[in-house]
Design an enzyme around this catalytic site. Structure first.
Site, PDB file in Angstrom:
ATOM      1  N   HIS A  70       0.872  -1.197   0.000  1.00  0.00           N
ATOM      2  CA  HIS A  70       0.000   0.000   0.000  1.00  0.00           C
ATOM      3  C   HIS A  70       0.896   1.230   0.000  1.00  0.00           C
ATOM      4  O   HIS A  70       1.459   1.607   1.035  1.00  0.00           O
ATOM      5  CB  HIS A  70      -0.912   0.011   1.235  1.00  0.00           C
ATOM      6  CG  HIS A  70      -1.875   1.163   1.255  1.00  0.00           C
ATOM      7  ND1 HIS A  70      -3.206   1.008   1.558  1.00  0.00           N
ATOM      8  CD2 HIS A  70      -1.724   2.489   1.013  1.00  0.00           C
ATOM      9  CE1 HIS A  70      -3.820   2.175   1.499  1.00  0.00           C
ATOM     10  NE2 HIS A  70      -2.933   3.101   1.173  1.00  0.00           N
ATOM     11  N   LEU A 113       2.648   7.216  -4.334  1.00  0.00           N
ATOM     12  CA  LEU A 113       3.860   7.815  -4.907  1.00  0.00           C
ATOM     13  C   LEU A 113       3.614   9.193  -5.510  1.00  0.00           C
ATOM     14  O   LEU A 113       4.576   9.870  -5.881  1.00  0.00           O
ATOM     15  CB  LEU A 113       4.449   6.889  -5.977  1.00  0.00           C
ATOM     16  CG  LEU A 113       5.074   5.588  -5.484  1.00  0.00           C
ATOM     17  CD1 LEU A 113       5.486   4.709  -6.668  1.00  0.00           C
ATOM     18  CD2 LEU A 113       6.264   5.847  -4.566  1.00  0.00           C
ATOM     19  N   ARG A 114       2.338   9.577  -5.647  1.00  0.00           N
ATOM     20  CA  ARG A 114       2.000  10.875  -6.260  1.00  0.00           C
ATOM     21  C   ARG A 114       2.548  10.946  -7.690  1.00  0.00           C
ATOM     22  O   ARG A 114       2.754   9.936  -8.331  1.00  0.00           O
ATOM     23  CB  ARG A 114       2.516  12.059  -5.415  1.00  0.00           C
ATOM     24  CG  ARG A 114       2.233  11.961  -3.914  1.00  0.00           C
ATOM     25  CD  ARG A 114       0.783  11.760  -3.557  1.00  0.00           C
ATOM     26  NE  ARG A 114       0.559  11.934  -2.123  1.00  0.00           N
ATOM     27  CZ  ARG A 114      -0.479  11.457  -1.474  1.00  0.00           C
ATOM     28  NH1 ARG A 114      -1.401  10.729  -2.090  1.00  0.00           N
ATOM     29  NH2 ARG A 114      -0.625  11.677  -0.189  1.00  0.00           N
ATOM     30  N   ASN A 133      -5.079   7.250  -6.139  1.00  0.00           N
ATOM     31  CA  ASN A 133      -5.808   8.488  -5.796  1.00  0.00           C
ATOM     32  C   ASN A 133      -5.040   9.743  -6.192  1.00  0.00           C
ATOM     33  O   ASN A 133      -4.772  10.625  -5.385  1.00  0.00           O
ATOM     34  CB  ASN A 133      -6.194   8.522  -4.302  1.00  0.00           C
ATOM     35  CG  ASN A 133      -4.999   8.545  -3.362  1.00  0.00           C
ATOM     36  OD1 ASN A 133      -3.925   8.050  -3.700  1.00  0.00           O
ATOM     37  ND2 ASN A 133      -5.176   9.125  -2.186  1.00  0.00           N
ATOM     38  N   LYS A 154      -9.047  -0.529  -6.086  1.00  0.00           N
ATOM     39  CA  LYS A 154      -9.142   0.148  -4.788  1.00  0.00           C
ATOM     40  C   LYS A 154     -10.514   0.778  -4.595  1.00  0.00           C
ATOM     41  O   LYS A 154     -10.990   1.519  -5.443  1.00  0.00           O
ATOM     42  CB  LYS A 154      -8.067   1.244  -4.717  1.00  0.00           C
ATOM     43  CG  LYS A 154      -8.075   2.047  -3.425  1.00  0.00           C
ATOM     44  CD  LYS A 154      -7.622   1.227  -2.232  1.00  0.00           C
ATOM     45  CE  LYS A 154      -7.848   1.929  -0.906  1.00  0.00           C
ATOM     46  NZ  LYS A 154      -6.711   2.648  -0.388  1.00  0.00           N
ATOM     47  N   HIS A 197     -10.506   0.884   1.607  1.00  0.00           N
ATOM     48  CA  HIS A 197     -10.347   1.866   2.692  1.00  0.00           C
ATOM     49  C   HIS A 197     -11.586   1.692   3.566  1.00  0.00           C
ATOM     50  O   HIS A 197     -12.670   2.142   3.196  1.00  0.00           O
ATOM     51  CB  HIS A 197     -10.237   3.290   2.136  1.00  0.00           C
ATOM     52  CG  HIS A 197     -10.001   4.300   3.214  1.00  0.00           C
ATOM     53  ND1 HIS A 197      -8.820   4.979   3.381  1.00  0.00           N
ATOM     54  CD2 HIS A 197     -10.792   4.708   4.241  1.00  0.00           C
ATOM     55  CE1 HIS A 197      -8.899   5.766   4.435  1.00  0.00           C
ATOM     56  NE2 HIS A 197     -10.092   5.627   4.980  1.00  0.00           N
ATOM     57  N   HIS A 200      -4.730  -0.698   5.830  1.00  0.00           N
ATOM     58  CA  HIS A 200      -4.308   0.076   7.006  1.00  0.00           C
ATOM     59  C   HIS A 200      -5.248  -0.086   8.202  1.00  0.00           C
ATOM     60  O   HIS A 200      -5.830   0.876   8.683  1.00  0.00           O
ATOM     61  CB  HIS A 200      -4.089   1.549   6.673  1.00  0.00           C
ATOM     62  CG  HIS A 200      -5.111   2.180   5.745  1.00  0.00           C
ATOM     63  ND1 HIS A 200      -6.455   2.068   5.942  1.00  0.00           N
ATOM     64  CD2 HIS A 200      -4.941   2.928   4.623  1.00  0.00           C
ATOM     65  CE1 HIS A 200      -7.074   2.732   4.981  1.00  0.00           C
ATOM     66  NE2 HIS A 200      -6.185   3.246   4.176  1.00  0.00           N
ATOM     67  N   ASP A 223       1.364   2.623   3.577  1.00  0.00           N
ATOM     68  CA  ASP A 223       0.496   3.790   3.360  1.00  0.00           C
ATOM     69  C   ASP A 223       1.327   5.074   3.381  1.00  0.00           C
ATOM     70  O   ASP A 223       0.838   6.125   3.794  1.00  0.00           O
ATOM     71  CB  ASP A 223      -0.638   3.845   4.393  1.00  0.00           C
ATOM     72  CG  ASP A 223      -1.734   4.826   3.980  1.00  0.00           C
ATOM     73  OD1 ASP A 223      -1.781   5.218   2.808  1.00  0.00           O
ATOM     74  OD2 ASP A 223      -2.541   5.205   4.858  1.00  0.00           O
ATOM     75  N   HIS A 271       2.853  14.623   1.561  1.00  0.00           N
ATOM     76  CA  HIS A 271       2.191  15.903   1.255  1.00  0.00           C
ATOM     77  C   HIS A 271       3.232  16.987   1.481  1.00  0.00           C
ATOM     78  O   HIS A 271       4.063  16.862   2.393  1.00  0.00           O
ATOM     79  CB  HIS A 271       1.021  16.151   2.217  1.00  0.00           C
ATOM     80  CG  HIS A 271      -0.136  15.226   2.027  1.00  0.00           C
ATOM     81  ND1 HIS A 271      -1.122  15.442   1.095  1.00  0.00           N
ATOM     82  CD2 HIS A 271      -0.467  14.066   2.654  1.00  0.00           C
ATOM     83  CE1 HIS A 271      -2.018  14.463   1.160  1.00  0.00           C
ATOM     84  NE2 HIS A 271      -1.640  13.604   2.092  1.00  0.00           N
ATOM     85  N   ALA A 288      -4.426  14.657   5.562  1.00  0.00           N
ATOM     86  CA  ALA A 288      -4.155  13.364   6.203  1.00  0.00           C
ATOM     87  C   ALA A 288      -3.095  12.627   5.402  1.00  0.00           C
ATOM     88  O   ALA A 288      -3.177  12.561   4.178  1.00  0.00           O
ATOM     89  CB  ALA A 288      -5.438  12.547   6.250  1.00  0.00           C
TER      90      ALA A 288
HETATM   91  C1  NCD Z   1      -3.749   8.989   2.069  1.00  0.00           C
HETATM   92  C2  NCD Z   1      -3.280  10.053   1.077  1.00  0.00           C
HETATM   93  O1  NCD Z   1      -2.745  11.077   1.491  1.00  0.00           O
HETATM   94  O2  NCD Z   1      -3.404   9.818  -0.136  1.00  0.00           O
HETATM   95  N1  NCD Z   1      -3.841   9.593   3.366  1.00  0.00           N
HETATM   96  C3  NCD Z   1      -3.859   8.940   4.555  1.00  0.00           C
HETATM   97  O3  NCD Z   1      -4.056   9.604   5.575  1.00  0.00           O
HETATM   98  N2  NCD Z   1      -3.664   7.651   4.642  1.00  0.00           N
HETATM   99  C4  NCD Z   1      -5.039   8.414   1.629  1.00  0.00           C
HETATM  100  C5  NCD Z   1      -5.403   7.131   2.317  1.00  0.00           C
HETATM  101  O4  NCD Z   1      -4.781   6.101   2.108  1.00  0.00           O
HETATM  102  O5  NCD Z   1      -6.344   7.152   3.099  1.00  0.00           O
HETATM  103 ZN    ZN Z   2      -3.366   5.066   1.567  1.00  0.00          ZN
END
Ligand code: NCD
Ligand code: ZN
Length: 348
Positions: A16, A19-20, A44, A102, A139, A177, A250, A254, A266
């Site tokens: 999980h 990588l953006r 995402n 997902k 999720h 997660h 995970d 950011h 988050a």
């Molecule tokens: C993840 C994200 O920033 O893409 N954030 C997180 O708090 N885990 C999204 C996710 O996996 O819920």
């Molecule tokens: Zn995630």
């Protein structure tokens, strides 16, 4: 001088990983690709990755960003939404483009506005996935704002996951997660086709870490950290040797200004620290002998893939987490546990 303690394990995979894209991808990828053999790559992005052509193009950008010599294989996922076509998913899986799908409940977390509004609306896709053995990664949090944020995972299990598993008993599901004793018990008792990923933060910290001496935005991720009794039950379950728990960091970078904000995002960027933290927790639980199964064996077994053939070595030597890393376009990203000293390093 006595020898430092070492442990050699088959190369881990990260089941999980976020990588953006663009300069953030270029900056964060090497921290995963140096240690892990494969990663399940979250879809995402903005906009989310739904179509096979977009997924193939993203995979190519990841491969292009890999440092020379890194053998990392990105395993791609599609973002499920109410308009997803079963045919596209099944052919994407059969053609080797996709490893999994997902499911984000709409508005559950970062970039999930296009997520699924109800299980009913995606049932034909899930039925086709069950038939083909395509894993569904969930999720697992309800999104009803009336439900307390600390209760959303347990509520999801009762009201959505259990009915789904009853309706589609052979669907391969990874509850992502996991954070609660409810989830831990479910996996321990659960069927062979239900597994869970576990992040380092959810077994290393409890929810006090969100408020230690002030508000701690870099410990804020979703699902949110839970009370100590949950952390403890989850840790016991994960270190018990049950083969349906496996590593999923995970890691979710950011930019610093999006985390340290009046409405902070988050996500914990733990690619630098995850393996050290897993080792530390397994050691605390006297379960270092179970670490390799969690990091490197249970995941491939569930996904029916071979275990990596090469190895990495963890050494009990202090690791000081950097305060920040910079992207080429001058954005600062703060790693999870920045500035702290961890007990285990990776021998490189
Ligand atoms: C993840 C994200 O920033 O893409 N954030 C997180 O708090 N885990 C999204 C996710 O996996 O819920
Ligand atoms: Zn995630």
């Amino acid at each position: 001088m006595s020898e430092l303690k070492k442990i050699t394990i088959k190369r881990p995979d990260d089941w999980h990983l976020h990588l953006r894209d663009g300069e953030v991808l270029n900056t964060v990828l090497p921290y995963s690709s140096r240690d892990y053999g494969r990663g399940i790559i979250m879809p995402n992005l903005v906009p989310p990755l739904k179509k096979m052509a977009e997924i193939i193009a993203y995979k190519d950008r990841i491969l292009a960003a890999l440092p020379a010599g890194h053998q990392f294989k990105p395993l791609m996922t599609a973002y499920l939404s109410d308009d997803t076509s079963a045919d596209e998913i099944i052919s994407g899986y059969q053609n080797g483009i996709l490893s999994a799908v997902k499911l984000y409940p709409a508005h559950a977390t970062t970039n999930s506005a296009h997520g699924v509004s109800s299980i009913q609306s995606v049932l034909p896709v899930l039925e086709a996935m069950q038939k083909q053995g395509v894993p569904l990664l969930i999720h697992g949090e309800v999104t009803d704002p009336a439900i307390d944020v600390f209760d959303r995972e347990a509520r999801f299990i009762d009201t959505i996951l259990l009915p789904l598993m009853k309706a589609l008993p052979e669907l391969k599901v990874v509850l992502e997660h996991v954070t609660t004793q409810d989830a831990a018990a479910l996996i321990l008792e659960g069927p062979h086709n239900l597994a869970a990923t576990v992040t380092p933060q959810h077994i290393f910290l409890n929810r006090n870490a969100l408020f230690q001496g002030g508000l701690r935005p870099h410990n804020y991720c979703l699902p949110i950290l839970k009370k100590e009794n949950h952390r403890n039950s989850l840790t016991k379950a994960v270190t018990s040797g049950c083969d349906r728990f496996f590593l999923g960091t995970d890691s979710a970078p950011h930019p610093k200004n999006s985390k340290e904000s009046a409405c902070g995002c988050a996500g914990a960027f733990n690619a630098l620290t995850a393996l050290s933290l897993y080792a530390q927790v397994f050691e605390q639980e006297n379960a270092l002998d179970k670490l390799e199964a969690f990091t490197s064996i249970n995941g491939p077994k569930f996904y029916q893939l071979p275990v990596n053939t090469d190895s990495i070595t963890l050494i009990k030597q202090q690791y000081i987490v950097p305060n920040f890393i910079m992207t080429a376009d001058d954005r600062e990203i703060v790693p999870f546990l920045a500035g702290e000293t961890l007990n285990w390093s990776i021998l490189r």
